[in-house]
Design a protein around this motif. Structure first.
Motif, PDB file in Angstrom:
ATOM      1  N   ASN A 238       0.813  -1.211   0.000  1.00 32.91           N
ATOM      2  CA  ASN A 238       0.000   0.000   0.000  1.00 32.91           C
ATOM      3  C   ASN A 238       0.854   1.272   0.000  1.00 32.91           C
ATOM      4  O   ASN A 238       0.434   2.296  -0.543  1.00 32.91           O
ATOM      5  N   ALA A 241       1.613   1.704  -3.640  1.00 23.26           N
ATOM      6  CA  ALA A 241       0.449   2.172  -4.400  1.00 23.26           C
ATOM      7  C   ALA A 241       0.251   3.674  -4.236  1.00 23.26           C
ATOM      8  O   ALA A 241       0.020   4.402  -5.217  1.00 23.26           O
ATOM      9  N   ARG A 246      -1.413   5.548  -7.226  1.00 21.40           N
ATOM     10  CA  ARG A 246      -2.381   4.515  -7.621  1.00 21.40           C
ATOM     11  C   ARG A 246      -3.224   4.142  -6.397  1.00 21.40           C
ATOM     12  O   ARG A 246      -3.270   2.997  -5.962  1.00 21.40           O
ATOM     13  N   ASN A 248      -6.228   3.747  -5.985  1.00 29.12           N
ATOM     14  CA  ASN A 248      -7.290   2.762  -6.229  1.00 29.12           C
ATOM     15  C   ASN A 248      -6.792   1.327  -6.069  1.00 29.12           C
ATOM     16  O   ASN A 248      -7.596   0.392  -6.020  1.00 29.12           O
ATOM     17  N   GLU A 249      -5.452   1.155  -5.940  1.00 28.35           N
ATOM     18  CA  GLU A 249      -4.886  -0.188  -5.796  1.00 28.35           C
ATOM     19  C   GLU A 249      -4.513  -0.520  -4.344  1.00 28.35           C
ATOM     20  O   GLU A 249      -3.895  -1.555  -4.082  1.00 28.35           O
ATOM     21  N   LYS A 251      -4.936  -2.170  -1.022  1.00 22.19           N
ATOM     22  CA  LYS A 251      -5.639  -3.442  -0.821  1.00 22.19           C
ATOM     23  C   LYS A 251      -5.708  -3.817   0.654  1.00 22.19           C
ATOM     24  O   LYS A 251      -4.890  -3.381   1.470  1.00 22.19           O
TER      25      LYS A 251
END
Length: 372
Positions: A238, A241, A246, A248-249, A251
């Motif tokens: 994370n 990301a 990013r 939206n990625e 997790k």
């Protein structure tokens, strides 16, 4: 308001680590430890305040000090006290005088405020002192050692002792260097990580980031290790990301624990004793972010989602300046990850972190404080 203290020492590229021998035959070890000072056995040096060393007739002062040292070794005979007049001493003295002059310059010019110092004991069963220099070399501080030098003032630097370790755990290169007569020497960069981790827990220097987690339980099995590595991998995935825009990625724990995040993954160094430690080291900021997420998961828990969204959680760093950019980046990463995970993803990560902490006594070097 909830305050997270990153508790990380942010070191500049110029930061140095020195080994300083505590006097001839290590005989000043007790004074080093109890006085929180480095002390050079140079009675009669008597530097002038606010005058640069190059303007102090330093070689003559060193030679006067050598005369006083010899006098104290002879038992201080009253009819043989050395002259206190600087003009009665020359600029010679050979290698011995040159080495002592170099020691004075190391104490007051080379060792900077904030540098780390390693002070070894004589016996292998005793502890090495690890501390940070707190004073400026320009102050020409002094200390007294009455049992050896009466009321004489000796050159000194104030130190705050931060950690200790057995002499047997010193790197071989340092143990080997201690066989030589050097009173002080610099530690090569490749050997400094061990001392930084002991002294600071969380730290960064150049493009290296490190976090040291303490393990207090005597039991640490493969399941504990799997949970912990999963949490660290979750933080790494994370962090990558968000760093790469990013969001939206980002997790959940279950989906991020087994992702290969490349250079955002940190190296894991483990010493599971009772107590022991686990260190994360990497060229990305992941170790510091992981240390913050771990302590928030344990001490704040799922409520961190609401607190970050309401702006009721802030990050400080008691070991860095208020505007430190590294601290700001860690805060951005940790708080944003919690917000993006939300109540769908963050509580599961809290559960995993609390499982590890309960089973192993694992604690992050970062801390949490709640203000009413």
């Amino acid at each position: 308001m909830i305050t997270i203290d990153l508790n990380a020492r942010i070191l500049s590229e110029e930061h140095n680590v020195f080994v300083v021998r505590p006097g001839k035959g290590y005989r000043l070890y007790r004074e080093f430890r109890e006085n929180s000072s480095l002390i050079a056995e140079l009675p009669g040096l008597k530097l002038e305040a606010d005058v640069p060393l190059n303007e102090q007739n330093l070689r003559r002062r060193v030679n006067r000090s050598r005369a006083f040292r010899a006098w104290y070794r002879r038992g201080q005979p009253a009819d043989d006290r050395p002259s206190g007049k600087l003009g009665d001493y020359g600029d010679g003295g050979g290698n011995s005088a040159a080495q002592l002059e170099g020691l004075v310059r190391t104490y007051y010019e080379k060792i900077k405020r904030g540098d780390l110092v390693i002070v070894p004991p004589r016996a292998y069963m005793d502890e090495v002192l690890i501390g940070e220099v707190r004073s400026s070399g320009s102050k020409y501080e002094t200390e007294k050692v009455p049992r050896l030098f009466g009321n004489e003032e000796l050159p000194a630097r104030n130190v705050r002792w931060l950690a200790r370790l057995p002499k047997t755990e010193l790197p071989f290169a340092i143990l080997d260097a201690l066989q030589k007569p050097n009173a002080a020497f610099i530690v090569e960069r490749s050997l400094r990580g061990q001392f930084y981790k002991l002294a600071y827990g969380n730290y960064s220097i150049n493009d290296l980031y490190s976090a040291r987690f303490e393990v207090t339980s005597a039991d640490f099995d493969t399941f504990d290790d799997a949970l912990l590595q999963g949490f660290f991998n979750f933080a790494a995935a994370n962090t990558k990301a968000i760093a790469e825009d990013r969001e939206n990625e980002v997790k959940s724990f279950e989906h991020a624990a087994f992702i290969d995040s490349g250079d955002y993954l940190a190296q894991l160094q483990t010493n599971i004793n009772s107590p022991g430690f686990i260190s994360l080291i990497g060229q990305r900021i992941t170790p510091l972010v992981a240390s913050v997420l771990f302590i928030i998961a344990i001490d704040v828990g799922p409520d961190a989602v609401a607190q970050t969204e309401a702006g009721n959680m802030i990050m400080t760093n008691s070991k860095a300046a208020a505007n430190d950019s590294c601290t700001a980046e860690v805060a951005k990463q940790a708080f944003r990850q919690i917000q993006l995970l939300g109540l769908d993803g963050w509580p599961a990560a809290c559960e995993r972190a609390r499982d590890v902490a309960k089973r192993t006594g694992l604690r992050s070097p970062a801390t949490v404080r709640r203000d009413n």
